[in-house]
Design an enzyme around this catalytic site. Structure first.
Site, mmCIF file in Angstrom:
data_model
loop_
_atom_site.group_PDB
_atom_site.id
_atom_site.type_symbol
_atom_site.label_atom_id
_atom_site.label_comp_id
_atom_site.label_asym_id
_atom_site.label_seq_id
_atom_site.Cartn_x
_atom_site.Cartn_y
_atom_site.Cartn_z
ATOM 1 N N HIS A 107 7.112 -7.557 -2.033
ATOM 2 C CA HIS A 107 6.855 -6.859 -0.762
ATOM 3 C C HIS A 107 7.699 -7.482 0.359
ATOM 4 C CE1 HIS A 107 3.573 -4.481 -2.267
ATOM 5 N NE2 HIS A 107 2.681 -5.442 -2.317
ATOM 6 N N THR A 131 2.067 -0.290 -7.207
ATOM 7 C CA THR A 131 1.467 -0.401 -8.534
ATOM 8 C C THR A 131 1.810 0.821 -9.392
ATOM 9 O OG1 THR A 131 -0.347 -1.485 -7.361
ATOM 10 C CG2 THR A 131 -0.739 -0.909 -9.677
ATOM 11 N N SER A 162 -4.852 2.881 3.968
ATOM 12 C CA SER A 162 -4.967 2.208 2.682
ATOM 13 C C SER A 162 -5.046 0.685 2.882
ATOM 14 C CB SER A 162 -3.769 2.577 1.807
ATOM 15 O OG SER A 162 -3.893 1.995 0.530
ATOM 16 N N LYS A 171 0.788 -1.230 0.000
ATOM 17 C CA LYS A 171 0.000 0.000 0.000
ATOM 18 C C LYS A 171 0.824 1.287 0.000
ATOM 19 C CE LYS A 171 -3.307 -1.142 -0.687
ATOM 20 N NZ LYS A 171 -3.551 -1.869 -2.002
#
Ligand code: A3P
Length: 292
Positions: free
Chosen positions: A103, A52, A136, A48
């Protein structure tokens, strides 16, 4: 542990809390044996934090700003997520240059990445202030089936986040591990979400420089326009539309895209408790954040 919420098939992989579709003990040997290549390009981030967004920027820079090509294939296929089992297999047979999302924390990732190796790949690590990350992440936990479609209040999620009991583990461990690595290693570029938001073109130029791509202002400006929040929200190749584990009616993946939304979620008491933890965790680092 004291929390009742569980993510689907939760397990530890190299110390990182993962869900049912992600790598487990059976994959550990293959993971440790997979060597990255000089041509690989990695985007790493705590969840988050703008992963992306940065992936789309990095992919376009490395493909000379070919927006038409970017519109043909979903980003998760152009930029596979290495700790997802299916993506991990795909990456092993992909031609170069391979774009890889992760991640994982730095100690886990280091099985594949040796900072002393001269032919090591480049890594772009994205960070975002933890209060906006928590908000988020909370909304993402509600809409994501693999994360157990969380139904509790924000206060409950915030306790889980502060104790590191969330998928991919503790925020501070992830961020500080990568941050310290980025200081010592010129193959790791640190990018801040807040800088990307306030001066996107400048940050895109910096990333292009890091990737040694000389693209010219028109191309960089076109990339910058293509990756605005509004454009990414409307772009089915990056917005995870139709992704089976996500319910965008509960909360869209491209949710708000702002700095400071935490103010709409944290009570004064929660903010005070969070900042106390923040000061403790951040006392020995030079990393700073803009919270608004
Ligand atoms: P919000 O939930 O605050 O809106 P990740 O890709 O690491 O999972 O991060 C997702 C977060 O980045 C979401 O934050 C999402 O809206 C935001 N984001 C994605 N693309 C963005 C863009 N182009 N500009 C600003 N924020 C963006």
């Amino acid at each position: 542990n004291k929390f009742s919420h569980r993510i689907r098939g939760e397990h530890l992989f190299k110390g990182n809390l993962l869900h049912v579709d992600m790598l487990d003990n059976e994959d550990e040997q293959d993971f440790n044996n997979m060597k990255l290549k000089k041509e690989d390009i990695i985007v790493s981030a705590y969840p988050k934090s703008g992963t992306t967004w940065t992936e789309e920027i990095v992919w376009l820079i490395n493909n000379n700003g070919d927006i038409e090509a970017a519109k043909k294939t979903p980003l998760y296929m152009r930029f596979p997520f290495i700790e997802v089992k299916q993506a991990f297999s795909a990456i092993r047979t992909m031609p170069s240059p391979r774009f890889i999302k992760t991640h994982l924390d730095y100690p886990a990732f280091s099985a594949m990445y040796d900072s002393n190796q001269t032919d090591r790949p480049k890594v772009i690590y994205v960070v975002r202030n933890p209060k906006d990350v928590a908000v988020s992440f909370y909304n993402f936990y509600k809409m994501n089936k693999n994360l157990g479609s969380f139904t509790g209040p924000f206060s409950e999620f915030l306790s889980m986040f502060m104790e590191g009991y969330v998928v991919l583990g503790d925020y501070f461990k992830n961020v500080l591990g990568w941050y310290e690595a980025s200081i010592k290693d010129d193959h790791i570029l640190l990018v801040k979400y807040e800088d990307l938001k306030t001066s996107p073109l400048e940050q895109i130029k910096q990333i292009a420089g890091f990737l040694e791509k000389d693209l010219g202002d028109d191309v960089l400006t076109a990339i910058c326009d293509h990756v605005s929040f509004a454009n990414m929200k409307a772009n089915p190749m990056v917005n995870y539309e139709g992704f089976p584990i996500m319910d965008h009616n509960i909360s869209p993946f491209m949710r708000k895209g702002e700095i400071g939304d935490w103010k709409n979620y944290f009570t004064t008491e929660e903010d005070a408790a969070f900042m106390k933890l923040y000061q403790e965790k951040m006392k020995d680092t030079s990393l700073t954040f803009a919270f608004e």
